[in-house]
Design a protein around this motif. Structure first.
Motif, PDB file in Angstrom:
ATOM      1  N   LEU A  26       0.688  -1.111   0.068  1.00  0.00           N
ATOM      2  CA  LEU A  26      -0.030   0.032   0.103  1.00  0.00           C
ATOM      3  C   LEU A  26       1.013   1.188   0.050  1.00  0.00           C
ATOM      4  CD1 LEU A  26      -2.746  -1.203   2.532  1.00  0.00           C
ATOM      5  CD2 LEU A  26      -3.037  -0.834   0.098  1.00  0.00           C
ATOM      6  N   ASN A  27       1.878   1.162   0.591  1.00  0.00           N
ATOM      7  CA  ASN A  27       2.745   2.273   0.849  1.00  0.00           C
ATOM      8  C   ASN A  27       3.943   2.417  -0.302  1.00  0.00           C
ATOM      9  OD1 ASN A  27       1.282   3.345   3.160  1.00  0.00           O
ATOM     10  ND2 ASN A  27       2.154   1.679   4.277  1.00  0.00           N
ATOM     11  N   HIS A  28       4.258   1.360  -1.072  1.00  0.00           N
ATOM     12  CA  HIS A  28       5.496   1.268  -1.875  1.00  0.00           C
ATOM     13  C   HIS A  28       5.031   0.996  -3.223  1.00  0.00           C
ATOM     14  CE1 HIS A  28       7.135   1.159   2.095  1.00  0.00           C
ATOM     15  NE2 HIS A  28       8.448   1.578   1.624  1.00  0.00           N
ATOM     16  N   ARG A  29       3.664   1.811  -3.713  1.00  0.00           N
ATOM     17  CA  ARG A  29       3.336   1.502  -5.046  1.00  0.00           C
ATOM     18  C   ARG A  29       4.520   1.506  -6.132  1.00  0.00           C
ATOM     19  NH1 ARG A  29      -2.011   0.824  -5.184  1.00  0.00           N
ATOM     20  NH2 ARG A  29      -3.337   1.661  -3.664  1.00  0.00           N
ATOM     21  N   ARG A  30       4.481   0.615  -7.135  1.00  0.00           N
ATOM     22  CA  ARG A  30       5.608   0.666  -7.993  1.00  0.00           C
ATOM     23  C   ARG A  30       5.002   1.882  -9.000  1.00  0.00           C
ATOM     24  NH1 ARG A  30       5.174  -4.730 -11.660  1.00  0.00           N
ATOM     25  NH2 ARG A  30       6.970  -3.621 -12.503  1.00  0.00           N
ATOM     26  N   PRO A  31       6.214   2.602  -9.268  1.00  0.00           N
ATOM     27  CA  PRO A  31       5.878   3.776  -9.891  1.00  0.00           C
ATOM     28  C   PRO A  31       5.725   3.647 -11.476  1.00  0.00           C
ATOM     29  CG  PRO A  31       8.335   3.387  -9.628  1.00  0.00           C
ATOM     30  CD  PRO A  31       7.549   2.318  -8.862  1.00  0.00           C
ATOM     31  N   ARG A  32       5.025   4.513 -12.242  1.00  0.00           N
ATOM     32  CA  ARG A  32       4.415   4.299 -13.440  1.00  0.00           C
ATOM     33  C   ARG A  32       5.786   4.477 -14.283  1.00  0.00           C
ATOM     34  NH1 ARG A  32       0.200   8.145 -16.932  1.00  0.00           N
ATOM     35  NH2 ARG A  32       0.019   6.530 -18.715  1.00  0.00           N
ATOM     36  N   ILE A  33       5.996   3.593 -14.958  1.00  0.00           N
ATOM     37  CA  ILE A  33       7.274   4.004 -15.978  1.00  0.00           C
ATOM     38  C   ILE A  33       6.515   4.194 -17.693  1.00  0.00           C
ATOM     39  CG2 ILE A  33       9.144   2.665 -16.909  1.00  0.00           C
ATOM     40  CD1 ILE A  33       9.488   1.222 -14.371  1.00  0.00           C
ATOM     41  N   ILE A  34       7.044   5.105 -17.998  1.00  0.00           N
ATOM     42  CA  ILE A  34       6.586   5.279 -19.449  1.00  0.00           C
ATOM     43  C   ILE A  34       7.783   4.968 -20.148  1.00  0.00           C
ATOM     44  CG2 ILE A  34       5.810   7.022 -21.208  1.00  0.00           C
ATOM     45  CD1 ILE A  34       3.804   6.254 -18.874  1.00  0.00           C
ATOM     46  N   ARG A  35       7.851   3.926 -21.179  1.00  0.00           N
ATOM     47  CA  ARG A  35       8.889   3.488 -21.861  1.00  0.00           C
ATOM     48  C   ARG A  35       8.463   4.048 -23.248  1.00  0.00           C
ATOM     49  NH1 ARG A  35       8.002  -3.012 -21.155  1.00  0.00           N
ATOM     50  NH2 ARG A  35       5.945  -2.287 -20.995  1.00  0.00           N
ATOM     51  N   GLN A  36       9.690   4.237 -24.133  1.00  0.00           N
ATOM     52  CA  GLN A  36       9.630   4.455 -25.478  1.00  0.00           C
ATOM     53  C   GLN A  36       8.848   3.682 -26.215  1.00  0.00           C
ATOM     54  OE1 GLN A  36      13.387   4.493 -27.335  1.00  0.00           O
ATOM     55  NE2 GLN A  36      12.638   5.596 -29.224  1.00  0.00           N
ATOM     56  N   ARG A  37       7.528   3.997 -26.869  1.00  0.00           N
ATOM     57  CA  ARG A  37       6.618   3.506 -27.808  1.00  0.00           C
ATOM     58  C   ARG A  37       7.417   3.295 -28.981  1.00  0.00           C
ATOM     59  NH1 ARG A  37       2.559   5.939 -24.723  1.00  0.00           N
ATOM     60  NH2 ARG A  37       2.003   4.544 -22.840  1.00  0.00           N
ATOM     61  N   MET A  38       7.485   2.028 -29.647  1.00  0.00           N
ATOM     62  CA  MET A  38       7.926   1.846 -31.008  1.00  0.00           C
ATOM     63  C   MET A  38       6.953   1.911 -32.170  1.00  0.00           C
ATOM     64  SD  MET A  38      11.017   1.555 -29.736  1.00  0.00           S
ATOM     65  CE  MET A  38      12.087   0.970 -30.946  1.00  0.00           C
ATOM     66  N   ASN A  39       7.263   2.677 -32.921  1.00  0.00           N
ATOM     67  CA  ASN A  39       6.426   2.745 -34.216  1.00  0.00           C
ATOM     68  C   ASN A  39       7.249   2.134 -35.271  1.00  0.00           C
ATOM     69  OD1 ASN A  39       4.788   3.290 -36.187  1.00  0.00           O
ATOM     70  ND2 ASN A  39       5.076   5.722 -36.076  1.00  0.00           N
ATOM     71  N   TRP A  40       7.081   0.980 -35.621  1.00  0.00           N
ATOM     72  CA  TRP A  40       7.970   0.270 -36.395  1.00  0.00           C
ATOM     73  C   TRP A  40       7.684   0.500 -37.889  1.00  0.00           C
ATOM     74  CZ3 TRP A  40      11.768  -2.086 -34.147  1.00  0.00           C
ATOM     75  CH2 TRP A  40      11.517  -2.342 -32.651  1.00  0.00           C
ATOM     76  N   LEU A  41       6.579   1.131 -38.054  1.00  0.00           N
ATOM     77  CA  LEU A  41       6.108   1.638 -39.314  1.00  0.00           C
ATOM     78  C   LEU A  41       7.229   2.506 -39.715  1.00  0.00           C
ATOM     79  CD1 LEU A  41       3.715   1.242 -41.472  1.00  0.00           C
ATOM     80  CD2 LEU A  41       3.040   3.647 -40.627  1.00  0.00           C
ATOM     81  N   ALA A  42       7.692   3.458 -38.828  1.00  0.00           N
ATOM     82  CA  ALA A  42       8.830   4.475 -39.373  1.00  0.00           C
ATOM     83  C   ALA A  42      10.243   4.042 -39.273  1.00  0.00           C
ATOM     84  CB  ALA A  42       8.681   5.674 -38.516  1.00  0.00           C
ATOM     85  N   ILE A  43      10.394   2.653 -38.507  1.00  0.00           N
ATOM     86  CA  ILE A  43      11.644   2.196 -38.403  1.00  0.00           C
ATOM     87  C   ILE A  43      11.925   1.266 -39.447  1.00  0.00           C
ATOM     88  CG2 ILE A  43      13.179   0.621 -36.911  1.00  0.00           C
ATOM     89  CD1 ILE A  43      11.425   2.113 -34.618  1.00  0.00           C
TER      90      ILE A  43
END
Length: 357
Positions: A26-43
């Motif tokens: 309750l007191n140590h919630r996992r932080p929200r991690i925003i990872r790099q979204r991969m747009n494979w259409l451009a890669i």
């Protein structure tokens, strides 16, 4: 007495550890991690993209134009997943049949987001089925379909071949769970398709449980009613021996005797193979249909099945029919009737295949 005290102490320690664990969560919630979204259409370039997603970039952009409004995130929060990545998530899931967690990692999103995206995108694409899966209705389109099918093995009047494919699923359980167990012993959705020589799907019925017989699906389909009303003139379908022999549904002879009957069977089987080839391509293009889906809801399963059929049809190109092809077809067709007779199969054997010998 000693044992009692030890049990009380053990219980106290166990409950204390459990309370500490709950308090920690309750007191140590996992932080929200925003990872790099991969747009494979451009890669990826065109070649590498097709290898991984089965569709070209042009096909992706065409579908995106039609469903983008339905995928725009309805939120003011930052880091919303854009529609172009959502579409790629679903296609990657269908093209690999992989676990959602693997697909999520491939795009840098969470598993929960991947599950929600697969559901939303499959629904949006499946709603395009009337645009991409349609049976020819204009006389010229029907004629071109007959001519292209005729060029396969010389079978006259064929509009398409019909068959069913079992899409493997996980048992839904409940009182109706066994309805989805097919005659081969695994759980499935029995899907009916009509296919032409371009290996395009002309008609798609995907809502029957695996225990349903192919002939039952056809008997209850709107497609059969259209043939019974004479909408397609002398056009016929080709089916295997699991279907009844009808004026507009020609099946193989069980015991051919004469040369014309043998020729009929050979042409019927070779022409009908187009539906089996279509199923093979569809399964290799989207392995999620063959490896087995793990959805707990039939509705989500049906959305994915129909969405895969829409994307498959998008990738198929119509076989061009020339004026010479039409003239050749008309030369064989000019002495035959314009409307179906009661025993159409025998009529074609005696008045068409007999003249080819």
């Amino acid at each position: 007495m000693t044992d009692l005290l030890e049990n009380m102490a053990y219980q106290f320690l166990f409950e204390s550890d459990e309370e500490d664990e709950i308090s920690y969560k309750l007191n140590h919630r996992r932080p929200r991690i925003i990872r790099q979204r991969m747009n494979w259409l451009a890669i990826y370039d065109q070649t590498d993209f097709i290898r991984r997603f089965r569709l070209s970039k042009d096909h992706i952009e065409l579908i995106l134009q039609k469903i983008e409004e339905k995928l725009v995130p309805n939120t003011e929060r930052n880091h919303a997943i854009p529609p172009i990545i959502q579409l790629q998530v679903f296609i990657k899931f269908a093209a690999t049949g992989s676990f959602l967690l693997s697909v999520a990692d491939f795009f840098g999103i969470s598993k929960t987001s991947a599950e929600r995206i697969v559901s939303n995108v499959s629904l949006a694409i499946s709603e395009l089925h009337k645009e991409f899966i349609k049976f020819p209705s204009e006389n010229q389109d029907i004629l071109q379909n007959k001519v292209s099918n005729f060029n396969l093995s010389g079978f006259i009047h064929v509009i398409g071949a019909i068959d069913c494919i079992h899409v493997r699923i996980q048992s839904y359980g409940g009182d109706d769970g066994e309805l989805f167990r097919n005659r081969k012993g695994f759980f499935s959705i029995n899907v009916q398709a009509v296919v032409n020589s371009s290996l395009q799907i002309l008609d798609w019925v995907a809502h029957w449980p695996g225990a349903t017989h192919d002939a039952t699906i056809f008997d209850n389909s709107r497609f059969k009613s259209r043939f019974e009303s004479g909408e397609f003139g002398n056009g016929v379908l080709l089916g295997d021996s699991g279907y009844p022999s009808l004026p507009f549904l020609l099946t193989p002879l069980q015991n051919p005797q004469t040369p014309s009957e043998i020729l009929y069977n050979e042409a019927q089987i070779r022409t009908r193979s187009m539906v089996e080839r279509c199923f093979g391509l569809l399964g290799r293009m989207f392995p999620v249909l063959t490896l087995g889906s793990r959805f707990r809801s039939p509705q989500k399963t049906l959305q994915v099945i129909t969405a895969c059929a829409v994307l498959y049809n998008l990738s198929r190109e119509t076989i061009a029919v020339t004026h010479d092809d039409i003239d050749k077809y008309n030369n064989f067709d000019r002495d035959l009737h314009e409307n179906l007779v009661q025993n159409e199969r025998q009529y074609i054997i005696e008045n068409y295949f007999q003249n080819l010998i």
